[in-house]
Design a protein around this motif. Structure first.
Motif, PDB file in Angstrom:
ATOM      1  N   ILE A  12      21.260 -55.769  37.517  1.00 53.74           N
ATOM      2  CA  ILE A  12      20.577 -55.086  36.405  1.00 53.74           C
ATOM      3  C   ILE A  12      20.424 -53.600  36.714  1.00 53.74           C
ATOM      4  O   ILE A  12      20.675 -52.742  35.863  1.00 53.74           O
ATOM      5  CB  ILE A  12      19.209 -55.747  36.131  1.00 53.74           C
ATOM      6  N   ASN A  13      20.050 -53.290  37.946  1.00 49.93           N
ATOM      7  CA  ASN A  13      19.877 -51.904  38.374  1.00 49.93           C
ATOM      8  C   ASN A  13      21.204 -51.145  38.279  1.00 49.93           C
ATOM      9  O   ASN A  13      21.256 -50.029  37.773  1.00 49.93           O
ATOM     10  CB  ASN A  13      19.328 -51.878  39.805  1.00 49.93           C
ATOM     11  N   THR A  15      23.785 -51.867  36.402  1.00 54.03           N
ATOM     12  CA  THR A  15      24.147 -51.725  34.988  1.00 54.03           C
ATOM     13  C   THR A  15      23.375 -50.576  34.351  1.00 54.03           C
ATOM     14  O   THR A  15      23.933 -49.777  33.599  1.00 54.03           O
ATOM     15  CB  THR A  15      23.854 -53.043  34.238  1.00 54.03           C
ATOM     16  N   ALA A  16      22.096 -50.470  34.673  1.00 54.57           N
ATOM     17  CA  ALA A  16      21.272 -49.383  34.127  1.00 54.57           C
ATOM     18  C   ALA A  16      21.795 -48.026  34.598  1.00 54.57           C
ATOM     19  O   ALA A  16      21.888 -47.082  33.814  1.00 54.57           O
ATOM     20  CB  ALA A  16      19.825 -49.573  34.546  1.00 54.57           C
TER      21      ALA A  16
END
Length: 44
Positions: A12-13, A15-16
Protein backbone atom coordinates in the motif's frame (compact mmCIF):
# COMPACT_ATOMS: atom_id res chain seq x y z
CA UNK A 1 -0.13 -13.80 10.79
CA UNK A 2 1.97 -10.67 11.14
CA UNK A 3 3.98 -11.27 7.98
CA UNK A 4 1.11 -10.89 5.43
CA UNK A 5 -0.02 -7.70 7.17
CA UNK A 6 3.48 -6.20 6.92
CA UNK A 7 3.70 -7.17 3.23
CA UNK A 8 0.28 -5.63 2.59
CA UNK A 9 1.25 -2.39 4.33
CA UNK A 10 4.48 -2.17 2.33
CA UNK A 11 2.52 -2.73 -0.88
CA UNK A 12 0.00 0.00 0.00
CA UNK A 13 2.84 2.37 0.89
CA UNK A 14 4.66 1.67 -2.39
CA UNK A 15 1.45 2.20 -4.37
CA UNK A 16 0.86 5.53 -2.63
CA UNK A 17 4.43 6.66 -3.39
CA UNK A 18 4.05 5.61 -7.04
CA UNK A 19 0.79 7.54 -7.42
CA UNK A 20 2.32 10.59 -5.74
CA UNK A 21 5.32 10.52 -8.08
CA UNK A 22 3.12 10.17 -11.17
CA UNK A 23 0.90 13.02 -9.94
CA UNK A 24 3.87 15.30 -9.19
CA UNK A 25 5.31 14.54 -12.63
CA UNK A 26 2.04 15.59 -14.29
CA UNK A 27 1.81 18.63 -12.05
CA UNK A 28 5.38 19.70 -12.93
CA UNK A 29 4.55 19.34 -16.63
CA UNK A 30 1.41 21.46 -16.28
CA UNK A 31 3.30 24.12 -14.31
CA UNK A 32 6.09 24.32 -16.88
CA UNK A 33 3.55 24.63 -19.71
CA UNK A 34 1.66 27.41 -17.93
CA UNK A 35 4.92 29.20 -17.18
CA UNK A 36 5.84 29.04 -20.88
CA UNK A 37 2.42 30.45 -21.84
CA UNK A 38 2.84 33.26 -19.28
CA UNK A 39 6.25 34.16 -20.72
CA UNK A 40 4.77 34.20 -24.26
CA UNK A 41 1.95 36.53 -23.16
CA UNK A 42 4.30 38.89 -21.28
CA UNK A 43 6.71 39.15 -24.22
CA UNK A 44 3.97 40.31 -26.63
Amino acid sequence: MKRPIIVLLLFINATAWWQASVFSGKLAKILSQSQTKYIEIVER
